[in-house]
Motif scaffolding. Structure first.
Motif, PDB file in Angstrom:
ATOM      1  N   ARG A 194       5.175  75.362  15.520  1.00  0.00           N
ATOM      2  CA  ARG A 194       6.266  76.312  15.714  1.00  0.00           C
ATOM      3  C   ARG A 194       6.964  76.062  17.063  1.00  0.00           C
ATOM      4  NH1 ARG A 194       9.639  80.505  13.468  1.00  0.00           N
ATOM      5  NH2 ARG A 194      10.927  80.772  15.317  1.00  0.00           N
ATOM      6  N   TYR A 195       8.249  75.768  17.024  1.00  0.00           N
ATOM      7  CA  TYR A 195       9.029  75.666  18.259  1.00  0.00           C
ATOM      8  C   TYR A 195      10.471  76.022  17.951  1.00  0.00           C
ATOM      9  CZ  TYR A 195      10.081  71.099  16.198  1.00  0.00           C
ATOM     10  OH  TYR A 195      10.459  70.104  15.333  1.00  0.00           O
ATOM     11  N   GLU A 196      11.234  76.327  18.996  1.00  0.00           N
ATOM     12  CA  GLU A 196      12.629  76.741  18.773  1.00  0.00           C
ATOM     13  C   GLU A 196      13.578  75.557  18.913  1.00  0.00           C
ATOM     14  OE1 GLU A 196      10.021  79.533  19.059  1.00  0.00           O
ATOM     15  OE2 GLU A 196      11.897  79.786  17.972  1.00  0.00           O
ATOM     16  N   ALA A 197      13.238  74.634  19.834  1.00  0.00           N
ATOM     17  CA  ALA A 197      14.134  73.494  20.051  1.00  0.00           C
ATOM     18  C   ALA A 197      13.363  72.334  20.660  1.00  0.00           C
ATOM     19  CB  ALA A 197      15.283  73.895  20.983  1.00  0.00           C
ATOM     20  N   MET A 198      13.857  71.127  20.424  1.00  0.00           N
ATOM     21  CA  MET A 198      13.289  69.936  21.055  1.00  0.00           C
ATOM     22  C   MET A 198      14.413  68.965  21.386  1.00  0.00           C
ATOM     23  SD  MET A 198      12.408  67.207  18.287  1.00  0.00           S
ATOM     24  CE  MET A 198      13.393  66.251  19.347  1.00  0.00           C
ATOM     25  N   VAL A 199      14.122  68.047  22.289  1.00  0.00           N
ATOM     26  CA  VAL A 199      15.108  67.009  22.637  1.00  0.00           C
ATOM     27  C   VAL A 199      14.483  65.636  22.568  1.00  0.00           C
ATOM     28  CG1 VAL A 199      16.722  68.205  24.158  1.00  0.00           C
ATOM     29  CG2 VAL A 199      14.577  67.358  25.072  1.00  0.00           C
ATOM     30  N   SER A 200      15.340  64.667  22.260  1.00  0.00           N
ATOM     31  CA  SER A 200      14.961  63.262  22.384  1.00  0.00           C
ATOM     32  C   SER A 200      16.242  62.488  22.696  1.00  0.00           C
ATOM     33  CB  SER A 200      14.297  62.755  21.105  1.00  0.00           C
ATOM     34  OG  SER A 200      13.833  61.420  21.268  1.00  0.00           O
ATOM     35  N   SER A 201      16.143  61.171  22.756  1.00  0.00           N
ATOM     36  CA  SER A 201      17.347  60.393  23.074  1.00  0.00           C
ATOM     37  C   SER A 201      17.402  59.114  22.261  1.00  0.00           C
ATOM     38  CB  SER A 201      17.418  60.093  24.571  1.00  0.00           C
ATOM     39  OG  SER A 201      16.496  59.087  24.913  1.00  0.00           O
ATOM     40  N   ALA A 202      18.545  58.444  22.362  1.00  0.00           N
ATOM     41  CA  ALA A 202      18.842  57.291  21.503  1.00  0.00           C
ATOM     42  C   ALA A 202      17.946  56.082  21.773  1.00  0.00           C
ATOM     43  CB  ALA A 202      20.311  56.896  21.674  1.00  0.00           C
ATOM     44  N   ASN A 203      17.458  55.978  23.006  1.00  0.00           N
ATOM     45  CA  ASN A 203      16.818  54.724  23.405  1.00  0.00           C
ATOM     46  C   ASN A 203      15.298  54.788  23.496  1.00  0.00           C
ATOM     47  OD1 ASN A 203      17.823  56.316  25.855  1.00  0.00           O
ATOM     48  ND2 ASN A 203      16.274  55.012  26.751  1.00  0.00           N
ATOM     49  N   LYS A 204      14.688  55.642  22.685  1.00  0.00           N
ATOM     50  CA  LYS A 204      13.218  55.672  22.696  1.00  0.00           C
ATOM     51  C   LYS A 204      12.718  55.224  21.319  1.00  0.00           C
ATOM     52  CE  LYS A 204      13.033  57.724  26.944  1.00  0.00           C
ATOM     53  NZ  LYS A 204      12.148  58.090  28.013  1.00  0.00           N
ATOM     54  N   CYS A 205      11.972  56.057  20.602  1.00  0.00           N
ATOM     55  CA  CYS A 205      11.280  55.556  19.410  1.00  0.00           C
ATOM     56  C   CYS A 205      12.182  55.241  18.212  1.00  0.00           C
ATOM     57  CB  CYS A 205      10.182  56.530  18.996  1.00  0.00           C
ATOM     58  SG  CYS A 205       8.906  56.696  20.256  1.00  0.00           S
ATOM     59  N   ILE A 206      13.429  55.673  18.247  1.00  0.00           N
ATOM     60  CA  ILE A 206      14.341  55.278  17.168  1.00  0.00           C
ATOM     61  C   ILE A 206      14.849  53.855  17.422  1.00  0.00           C
ATOM     62  CG2 ILE A 206      16.400  55.942  15.818  1.00  0.00           C
ATOM     63  CD1 ILE A 206      14.274  58.060  15.641  1.00  0.00           C
ATOM     64  N   GLU A 207      14.688  53.385  18.663  1.00  0.00           N
ATOM     65  CA  GLU A 207      15.032  51.994  19.033  1.00  0.00           C
ATOM     66  C   GLU A 207      16.526  51.721  19.019  1.00  0.00           C
ATOM     67  OE1 GLU A 207      12.551  49.299  16.753  1.00  0.00           O
ATOM     68  OE2 GLU A 207      10.710  50.104  17.636  1.00  0.00           O
ATOM     69  N   GLY A 208      17.288  52.683  19.561  1.00  0.00           N
ATOM     70  CA  GLY A 208      18.706  52.458  19.807  1.00  0.00           C
ATOM     71  C   GLY A 208      18.931  52.065  21.261  1.00  0.00           C
ATOM     72  N   VAL A 209      20.202  52.015  21.665  1.00  0.00           N
ATOM     73  CA  VAL A 209      20.514  51.694  23.059  1.00  0.00           C
ATOM     74  C   VAL A 209      20.842  52.998  23.797  1.00  0.00           C
ATOM     75  CG1 VAL A 209      21.342  49.402  22.402  1.00  0.00           C
ATOM     76  CG2 VAL A 209      22.997  51.270  22.664  1.00  0.00           C
ATOM     77  N   PRO A 210      20.741  53.006  25.142  1.00  0.00           N
ATOM     78  CA  PRO A 210      20.952  54.249  25.884  1.00  0.00           C
ATOM     79  C   PRO A 210      22.409  54.717  25.837  1.00  0.00           C
ATOM     80  CG  PRO A 210      20.077  52.498  27.323  1.00  0.00           C
ATOM     81  CD  PRO A 210      20.385  51.873  26.017  1.00  0.00           C
ATOM     82  N   GLY A 211      22.601  56.033  25.942  1.00  0.00           N
ATOM     83  CA  GLY A 211      23.955  56.562  26.008  1.00  0.00           C
ATOM     84  C   GLY A 211      24.093  58.030  25.602  1.00  0.00           C
ATOM     85  N   PHE A 212      23.114  58.542  24.856  1.00  0.00           N
ATOM     86  CA  PHE A 212      23.159  59.972  24.550  1.00  0.00           C
ATOM     87  C   PHE A 212      21.765  60.469  24.188  1.00  0.00           C
ATOM     88  CE2 PHE A 212      23.688  58.044  20.388  1.00  0.00           C
ATOM     89  CZ  PHE A 212      22.968  58.868  19.531  1.00  0.00           C
ATOM     90  N   GLY A 213      21.626  61.788  24.247  1.00  0.00           N
ATOM     91  CA  GLY A 213      20.416  62.454  23.783  1.00  0.00           C
ATOM     92  C   GLY A 213      20.801  63.419  22.678  1.00  0.00           C
ATOM     93  N   PHE A 214      19.840  64.091  22.119  1.00  0.00           N
ATOM     94  CA  PHE A 214      20.167  65.069  21.079  1.00  0.00           C
ATOM     95  C   PHE A 214      19.149  66.190  21.098  1.00  0.00           C
ATOM     96  CE2 PHE A 214      18.013  61.343  19.398  1.00  0.00           C
ATOM     97  CZ  PHE A 214      16.882  61.876  18.811  1.00  0.00           C
ATOM     98  N   ILE A 215      19.685  67.385  20.771  1.00  0.00           N
ATOM     99  CA  ILE A 215      18.847  68.577  20.671  1.00  0.00           C
ATOM    100  C   ILE A 215      18.702  68.910  19.197  1.00  0.00           C
ATOM    101  CG2 ILE A 215      18.727  71.050  21.202  1.00  0.00           C
ATOM    102  CD1 ILE A 215      20.644  70.446  23.580  1.00  0.00           C
ATOM    103  N   LEU A 216      17.492  69.179  18.771  1.00  0.00           N
ATOM    104  CA  LEU A 216      17.254  69.691  17.428  1.00  0.00           C
ATOM    105  C   LEU A 216      16.728  71.103  17.608  1.00  0.00           C
ATOM    106  CD1 LEU A 216      15.654  66.466  15.946  1.00  0.00           C
ATOM    107  CD2 LEU A 216      17.828  67.463  15.241  1.00  0.00           C
ATOM    108  N   ALA A 217      17.511  72.088  17.167  1.00  0.00           N
ATOM    109  CA  ALA A 217      17.179  73.483  17.438  1.00  0.00           C
ATOM    110  C   ALA A 217      17.407  74.350  16.214  1.00  0.00           C
ATOM    111  CB  ALA A 217      18.032  74.004  18.595  1.00  0.00           C
TER     112      ALA A 217
END
Ligand code: PLP
Length: 395
Positions: A194-217
């Motif tokens: 159970r959580y209300e929101a989390m964040v991650s970014s483009a350049n970690k485990c999805i294996e994209g290049v850096p430039g943005f993050g995203f919130i899933l809430a």
């Protein structure tokens, strides 16, 4: 194509492997996806943004129906700051569970934002436990939010997020998760945790290049976030409302990075999703740790706490071992490693994420072995102080 049956590709152009937790080694297809330009207002790019947001929500797995995705320009820290400033009301109070650099950064962020906070500081690498969280929440009814780091990338520890989530929701408080370095490789299904929101970014485990993050809430949190954030660019509520209304980002989006990320998301799905990605990283870690232990190296963490994201090794006690030289010798052999972040003993880190498989990890171990020979290091055994430090973990 079932990519789980294929090996990852070696970086071209003689680039070294990045054994670092983002930026990391990406596939050629991901890089190639950036070879054209998109108009940020154009329907094609709006469709790309919508596709990306939907795919990210779906990646959460069971229980994701109540969630939406808000991409945020900038590095991961921008997305963390957007989450904290948008979801914690100005009169809220946060409990930060810290055991490394990213927990500390969350505290620093709250200080900048002027949000009241208390800290459970477990030092360099001890995990925050559910019981401790429950106690603190019981003792302080003013706490509204708990902030947890899923995988604390500074030591590589996989924090017990289930325990923390259980204690938080049992006490009727809200959980915000920095899952930056875990999302995409480690499950975080809202039906389980159970959580209300989390964040991650483009350049970690999805294996994209850096430039943005995203919130899933949760939609309810995004709705309630209106007016909380004192920054125009980091206001997750405003970005969400605008995106849902127009399909566009409020300010110039990193178009090429989004294109690369969509390619990375497709490869992630082809590989078999979160479970398969996590399993490849776990094999990377297992081969790395076993090989390094054979050379005499020891990990900071006991096996139970070792994430499949990044592993911290103690520097050998042998006086011939000099980290900067080791780094250079490893780089000469095609591998960029990562300095350690511990305060008590010298260490270094090796990332297991990115376009690498266990064959690459065997080469990493061989390169480490050869580098020790070149430095005249006879044994990679750590100093006694390091082992004493580690014994605290077991206690
Ligand atoms: C990478 C990372 C971040 C964000 O760092 P940036 O340098 O801003 O991208 C935040 N938290 C964790 C746990 C991370 O691994």
């Amino acid at each position: 194509m079932d990519r789980s049956q294929t090996t990852v590709e070696a970086p071209r152009l003689g680039e070294p492997y990045l054994l670092t937790p983002g930026p990391l080694t990406t596939s050629y297809a991901v890089k190639e996806a950036m070879l054209r330009d998109w108009g940020s207002w154009d329907g094609d790019f709006r469709a790309m943004t919508a596709d990306m947001r939907k795919r990210l929500v779906d990646l959460l797995g069971e229980g994701s129906e109540d969630f939406d995705c808000v991409p945020m320009q900038g590095s991961g820290t921008f997305a963390v700051e957007a989450m904290l400033s948008s979801f914690i009301p100005r009169d809220g109070k946060a409990l930060v569970l810290a055991n490394g650099a990213y927990g500390k950064r969350a505290i620093e962020t709250l200080e900048y934002l002027g949000r009241d906070n208390v800290v459970l500081d477990k030092g360099d690498y001890l995990p925050p436990r559910g019981k401790e969280v429950a106690q603190i929440l019981a003792d302080d009814p003013a706490i509204t939010h708990v902030i947890a780091i899923h995988c604390e990338t500074s030591s590589g520890i996989l924090n017990p997020i289930e325990e923390v989530a259980e204690a938080t929701s049992a006490a009727g408080r809200k959980l915000l998760v920095d899952s930056m370095s875990a999302f995409g490789a480690i499950e975080l299904a809202p039906s389980q945790i159970r959580y209300e929101a989390m964040v991650s970014s483009a350049n970690k485990c999805i294996e994209g290049v850096p430039g943005f993050g995203f919130i899933l809430a949760r939609n309810s949190e995004l709705e309630a976030a209106r007016g909380n954030c004192a920054s125009i660019s980091l206001d997750a509520h405003a970005q969400w409302v605008h995106m849902n209304k127009t399909g566009q980002w409020r300010f110039t989006p990193p178009t090429h990075v989004v294109a690369a990320f969509l390619e990375a998301l497709r490869a992630h799905a082809d590989e078999g999703g979160v479970a398969a990605r996590g399993a490849r990283y776990a094999r990377n870690r297992d081969v790395l740790v076993a090989g390094m232990r054979e050379l005499g190296f020891e990990t900071l963490l006991a096996d139970r706490w070792l994430s499949q994201i990044i592993v911290t090794f103690f520097c050998p006690a042998d006086p011939n071992f000099v980290f900067d030289r080791f780094y250079g010798l490893m780089k000469d052999k095609g591998f960029i490693i990562y300095p350690g972040k511990l305060t008590v003993v010298d260490s270094f880190r090796v990332g297991c994420i990115g376009q690498m498989d266990e064959n690459v990890m065997r080469q990493v171990v061989a390169a480490a072995s050869q580098s020790l020979v070149e430095m005249g290091v006879k044994s990679a055994e750590p100093p006694q102080a390091a082992l004493d430090e580690r014994a605290k973990l077991a206690a």
